[in-house]
Scaffold this active site. Structure first.
Site, short mmCIF file in Angstrom:
data_model
loop_
_atom_site.label_atom_id
_atom_site.label_comp_id
_atom_site.label_asym_id
_atom_site.label_seq_id
_atom_site.Cartn_x
_atom_site.Cartn_y
_atom_site.Cartn_z
N TYR A 33 -1.86 -1.20 10.90
CA TYR A 33 -1.93 -1.13 9.12
C TYR A 33 -0.41 -0.70 8.22
CZ TYR A 33 -3.55 -0.92 4.53
OH TYR A 33 -4.00 -0.80 3.01
N SER A 88 0.49 -1.39 0.05
CA SER A 88 0.22 0.22 0.02
C SER A 88 1.28 1.42 -0.01
CB SER A 88 -0.90 -0.24 1.46
OG SER A 88 -1.61 0.79 1.64
#
Length: 258
Positions: free
Chosen positions: A145, A132
């Site tokens: 995350y 990401s």
């Protein structure tokens, strides 16, 4: 005929990758913990097969890979796409949330690739890790995350370093905002907090300073993954490809001059 395994293949980016690869003529196994969305994806193309499994569980993935070997005889590529949440500051992240986030965003990829390596060595296959933009930057209040996605790039580099001589390529993609059910949920949070009036305006807000001025479609990420798995990327190894509409090139301190 190529055979690929896509974890987290039931929704969003994973589903788009599976659809793209099957459309290109490959056999595709989609895996994840929830059977229903996997079967919905499999129903869209005769070359997609659903094999539910928890990618973070070694025994489950060993069984899945054994089934792949029995059914297809080989495995040409793995897309380690499974992921999850982890939204809070370090100080507010509980032990349970921390473990859950690392399991979802890192352990799933580690276990899946570890159990697939023997088949990938036999085929001279390839791994694509779906990280990401949070793998190279830090968003607010997303400690679990962010750490998981950063660590995923370290895992990719370790696989690239150790297994390149064994014929296995490894690369990573780092998407920015992509229109997916998971991102839609995040847009709803922005709406509920008063930062936008609806999901569309929320997407417009979060991509306001992105040079291309919009979120990606999942199919656009799938196209990059298909390239990395394919023969045109035969000498691309250990690379991190950022697919974020140019967000990572923005010099934040100069935004006031825009």
């Amino acid at each position: 005929m190529s055979t690929y395994l896509v974890t987290g293949g039931g929704t969003g980016i994973g589903a788009a990758i599976a659809t793209r690869l099957a459309g290109d003529g490959a056999d595709v196994i989609v895996s994840g913990r929830r059977r229903e969305p996997l079967e919905e994806v499999a129903a869209t193309h005769p070359r997609i097969v659903a094999m539910p499994a928890d990618a973070a569980e070694g025994a489950a993935m060993r069984d899945l890979v054994a089934e792949v070997r029995e059914r297809y005889g080989s495995l040409d590529g793995v897309v380690a796409n499974a992921g999850g949440h982890g939204y809070d500051t370090v100080g507010d992240t509980s032990d349970e949330t921390w473990r859950s986030s690392l399991d979802a965003n890192l352990t799933t990829a580690f276990v899946t690739v570890r159990e697939s390596l023997a088949l990938l060595e036999e085929s001279g296959g390839s791994v694509v890790f779906v990280s990401s933009l949070a793998g190279i930057r830090a968003a607010p209040e997303t400690a679990g995350y962010t750490v998981g996605k950063h660590a995923l790039l370290g895992l990719m580099r370790s696989v690239a370093r150790d297994y390149g001589r064994r014929g296995v390529r490894a690369n990573a993609v780092c998407p920015g905002w992509v229109r997916t059910p998971m991102a839609d949920e995040e847009m709803q949070v922005l709406v509920s907090e008063g930062g936008a009036t609806d999901v569309e305006s929320a997407y417009a807000t979060v991509t306001r300073d992105v040079p291309l001025g919009r979120p990606a479609h999942a199919a656009e990420i799938a196209g990059v993954v298909a390239f990395l798995l394919g023969p045109d990327a035969a000498y691309v190894h250990g690379a991190t490809i950022v697919v974020d509409g140019g967000a990572h090139v923005v010099d934040v301190p100069t935004l006031a001059f825009s």
